[in-house]
Design a protein around this motif. Structure first.
Motif, PDB file in Angstrom:
ATOM      1  N   VAL A  89       0.826  -1.209   0.000  1.00 40.30           N
ATOM      2  CA  VAL A  89       0.000   0.000   0.000  1.00 40.30           C
ATOM      3  C   VAL A  89       0.858   1.256   0.000  1.00 40.30           C
ATOM      4  O   VAL A  89       0.591   2.204  -0.756  1.00 40.30           O
ATOM      5  N   ILE A  90       1.878   1.294   0.827  1.00 42.46           N
ATOM      6  CA  ILE A  90       2.703   2.498   0.925  1.00 42.46           C
ATOM      7  C   ILE A  90       3.404   2.773  -0.390  1.00 42.46           C
ATOM      8  O   ILE A  90       3.513   3.929  -0.828  1.00 42.46           O
ATOM      9  N   HIS A  91       3.879   1.721  -1.046  1.00 41.77           N
ATOM     10  CA  HIS A  91       4.521   1.901  -2.342  1.00 41.77           C
ATOM     11  C   HIS A  91       3.560   2.552  -3.340  1.00 41.77           C
ATOM     12  O   HIS A  91       3.931   3.480  -4.078  1.00 41.77           O
ATOM     13  N   GLN A  92       2.330   2.059  -3.341  1.00 43.30           N
ATOM     14  CA  GLN A  92       1.349   2.590  -4.281  1.00 43.30           C
ATOM     15  C   GLN A  92       0.984   4.035  -3.950  1.00 43.30           C
ATOM     16  O   GLN A  92       0.835   4.872  -4.847  1.00 43.30           O
ATOM     17  N   ASP A 127       2.910   6.181  -2.425  1.00 45.14           N
ATOM     18  CA  ASP A 127       4.067   7.000  -2.809  1.00 45.14           C
ATOM     19  C   ASP A 127       4.054   7.281  -4.307  1.00 45.14           C
ATOM     20  O   ASP A 127       4.343   8.406  -4.749  1.00 45.14           O
ATOM     21  N   ASP A 128       3.712   6.254  -5.086  1.00 39.08           N
ATOM     22  CA  ASP A 128       3.630   6.456  -6.541  1.00 39.08           C
ATOM     23  C   ASP A 128       2.525   7.452  -6.892  1.00 39.08           C
ATOM     24  O   ASP A 128       2.692   8.292  -7.794  1.00 39.08           O
ATOM     25  N   VAL A 129       1.395   7.376  -6.163  1.00 36.48           N
ATOM     26  CA  VAL A 129       0.287   8.290  -6.428  1.00 36.48           C
ATOM     27  C   VAL A 129       0.695   9.737  -6.149  1.00 36.48           C
ATOM     28  O   VAL A 129       0.429  10.638  -6.946  1.00 36.48           O
ATOM     29  N   THR A 130       1.360   9.961  -5.011  1.00 35.24           N
ATOM     30  CA  THR A 130       1.751  11.329  -4.661  1.00 35.24           C
ATOM     31  C   THR A 130       2.784  11.874  -5.640  1.00 35.24           C
ATOM     32  O   THR A 130       2.710  13.043  -6.044  1.00 35.24           O
ATOM     33  N   GLN A 131       3.746  11.039  -6.031  1.00 33.84           N
ATOM     34  CA  GLN A 131       4.766  11.499  -6.970  1.00 33.84           C
ATOM     35  C   GLN A 131       4.167  11.799  -8.340  1.00 33.84           C
ATOM     36  O   GLN A 131       4.453  12.835  -8.949  1.00 33.84           O
ATOM     37  N   ASP A 132       3.324  10.875  -8.834  1.00 30.78           N
ATOM     38  CA  ASP A 132       2.692  11.092 -10.141  1.00 30.78           C
ATOM     39  C   ASP A 132       1.749  12.292 -10.095  1.00 30.78           C
ATOM     40  O   ASP A 132       1.674  13.073 -11.051  1.00 30.78           O
ATOM     41  N   SER A 133       1.028  12.439  -8.979  1.00 26.52           N
ATOM     42  CA  SER A 133       0.092  13.547  -8.848  1.00 26.52           C
ATOM     43  C   SER A 133       0.830  14.880  -8.875  1.00 26.52           C
ATOM     44  O   SER A 133       0.395  15.835  -9.535  1.00 26.52           O
ATOM     45  N   GLU A 134       1.945  14.947  -8.163  1.00 26.70           N
ATOM     46  CA  GLU A 134       2.712  16.193  -8.150  1.00 26.70           C
ATOM     47  C   GLU A 134       3.281  16.508  -9.530  1.00 26.70           C
ATOM     48  O   GLU A 134       3.251  17.658  -9.987  1.00 26.70           O
ATOM     49  N   ALA A 135       3.779  15.479 -10.226  1.00 28.50           N
ATOM     50  CA  ALA A 135       4.353  15.701 -11.557  1.00 28.50           C
ATOM     51  C   ALA A 135       3.273  16.132 -12.550  1.00 28.50           C
ATOM     52  O   ALA A 135       3.470  17.087 -13.323  1.00 28.50           O
ATOM     53  N   LYS A 136       2.112  15.451 -12.532  1.00 28.05           N
ATOM     54  CA  LYS A 136       1.038  15.806 -13.464  1.00 28.05           C
ATOM     55  C   LYS A 136       0.457  17.180 -13.137  1.00 28.05           C
ATOM     56  O   LYS A 136       0.102  17.936 -14.054  1.00 28.05           O
ATOM     57  N   ALA A 137       0.369  17.521 -11.853  1.00 29.81           N
ATOM     58  CA  ALA A 137      -0.140  18.843 -11.482  1.00 29.81           C
ATOM     59  C   ALA A 137       0.788  19.934 -11.986  1.00 29.81           C
ATOM     60  O   ALA A 137       0.333  20.981 -12.480  1.00 29.81           O
ATOM     61  N   SER A 138       2.097  19.704 -11.859  1.00 27.01           N
ATOM     62  CA  SER A 138       3.058  20.689 -12.353  1.00 27.01           C
ATOM     63  C   SER A 138       2.947  20.856 -13.867  1.00 27.01           C
ATOM     64  O   SER A 138       2.986  21.982 -14.386  1.00 27.01           O
ATOM     65  N   GLN A 139       2.783  19.739 -14.574  1.00 26.28           N
ATOM     66  CA  GLN A 139       2.619  19.816 -16.030  1.00 26.28           C
ATOM     67  C   GLN A 139       1.332  20.553 -16.402  1.00 26.28           C
ATOM     68  O   GLN A 139       1.309  21.338 -17.360  1.00 26.28           O
TER      69      GLN A 139
END
Length: 226
Positions: free
Chosen positions: A59-62, A64-76
Motif C-alpha cells: 500500500v505504501i509503495h502505491q 508514494d507512486d500516487v503522490t509522486q505522479d500527482s505532483e508531476a502531473k499537477a506541475s505539467q
C-alpha cells in the motif's frame, strides 16, 4: 435432500426421474472451500490467505507512486494552463492593434463619405467595417473567457496539492504505526534460532493430528528400532 422431503415427493406421486434430479447434488454450484485462490490473488469471497507482500499489494509503495505522479502531473497541468493564459494575453494585445487600425480606417471613410455622399463605395465600406468590429468584439470576448477559465483552473488545481498533502500525511501515520508495531513485537531471540511451530495440534480441524495412542505407538517404534 432430507428424508421428509423424499417422503413428500413419494406421496405426491413424483416420478423416479424427478426424485433422482432432486437427490443428485449440483456439483457445479458447490463452493470449493479448501481450494486456494489462483496464483495467490485476492478473490471477492475469499478471506484467507491474505495477499502476498509483493509490489501489487504494497500500500505504501502505491501511495508514494500516487503522490509522486500527482505532483508531476499537477506541475505539467499548471505549465499548460500558464501557456494558455499567456497566449490569450498576446492575442488580446494583437487584437487591440487590429482595433486601432479599423477605427482609423472607419474615421477616414466617414470623412470621405461626408465629402462625397453620392459615392456609394464609401458607405459600403463603412458597413463592412461595422461588421468586422462586431466580429472583433466577439473574438476579444472569447479570448477573455479563455484566459479567465485558465486562471480559474489554476485555482482549482490548488486542491490537487492539498489532496497530495493529505495522502502524504496518511502515509506518515501508517509508517509511524508500522514502526510502532515492529518495535512492539520485536524479540531478543532471532527467528532463525526459534523452534519451528507444529503444523498440526490436537484440536485442529484436520485428520493429520496425532492422538495419544499414535504418539505412544511412535515412541514405542522408535524404542524398538534402537
Amino acid at each position: 435432500m432430507t428424508q421428509e422431503e423424499l417422503d413428500a415427493l413419494l406421496n405426491d406421486g413424483a416420478s423416479e426421474q424427478q426424485i433422482q434430479e432432486d437427490i443428485q447434488p449440483d456439483t457445479e454450484e458447490l463452493p470449493q472451500k479448501d481450494e486456494m485462490p489462483s496464483k495467490f490473488r485476492i478473490e471477492q469471497d475469499t478471506l484467507w490467505p491474505p495477499p502476498p507482500p509483493n509490489a501489487e499489494h504494497k500500500v505504501i509503495h502505491q501511495l508514494d507512486d500516487v503522490t509522486q505522479d500527482s505532483e508531476a502531473k499537477a506541475s505539467q497541468t499548471f505549465d499548460k494552463l500558464e501557456v494558455i493564459n499567456n497566449a490569450g494575453e498576446v492575442i488580446e494585445e494583437s487584437l487591440s492593434e487590429f482595433e486601432k487600425f479599423i477605427n482609423s480606417q472607419e474615421e477616414m471613410l466617414q470623412k470621405l463619405h461626408k465629402k462625397f455622399p453620392d459615392f456609394h463605395t464609401f458607405s459600403q465600406k463603412l458597413e463592412e467595417i461595422q461588421h468586422i468590429k462586431e466580429v472583433l468584439k466577439t473574438i476579444t470576448n472569447n479570448i477573455q473567457d479563455i484566459s479567465n477559465a485558465a486562471l480559474e483552473a489554476m485555482d482549482i488545481m490548488q486542491y490537487q496539492d492539498i489532496h497530495r498533502q493529505k495522502i502524504e500525511r496518511v502515509i506518515n501515520v501508517m509508517r509511524s504505526l508500522a514502526k510502532y508495531m515492529n518495535s512492539l513485537f520485536e524479540s531478543k531471540i532471532d527467528d532463525s534460532k526459534r523452534v519451528s511451530s507444529a503444523v498440526h495440534i490436537e484440536g485442529d480441524n484436520t485428520e493429520n493430528v496425532l492422538n495419544e495412542e499414535d504418539i505412544e505407538k511412535l515412541v514405542s517404534s522408535l524404542s524398538n528400532n534402537q
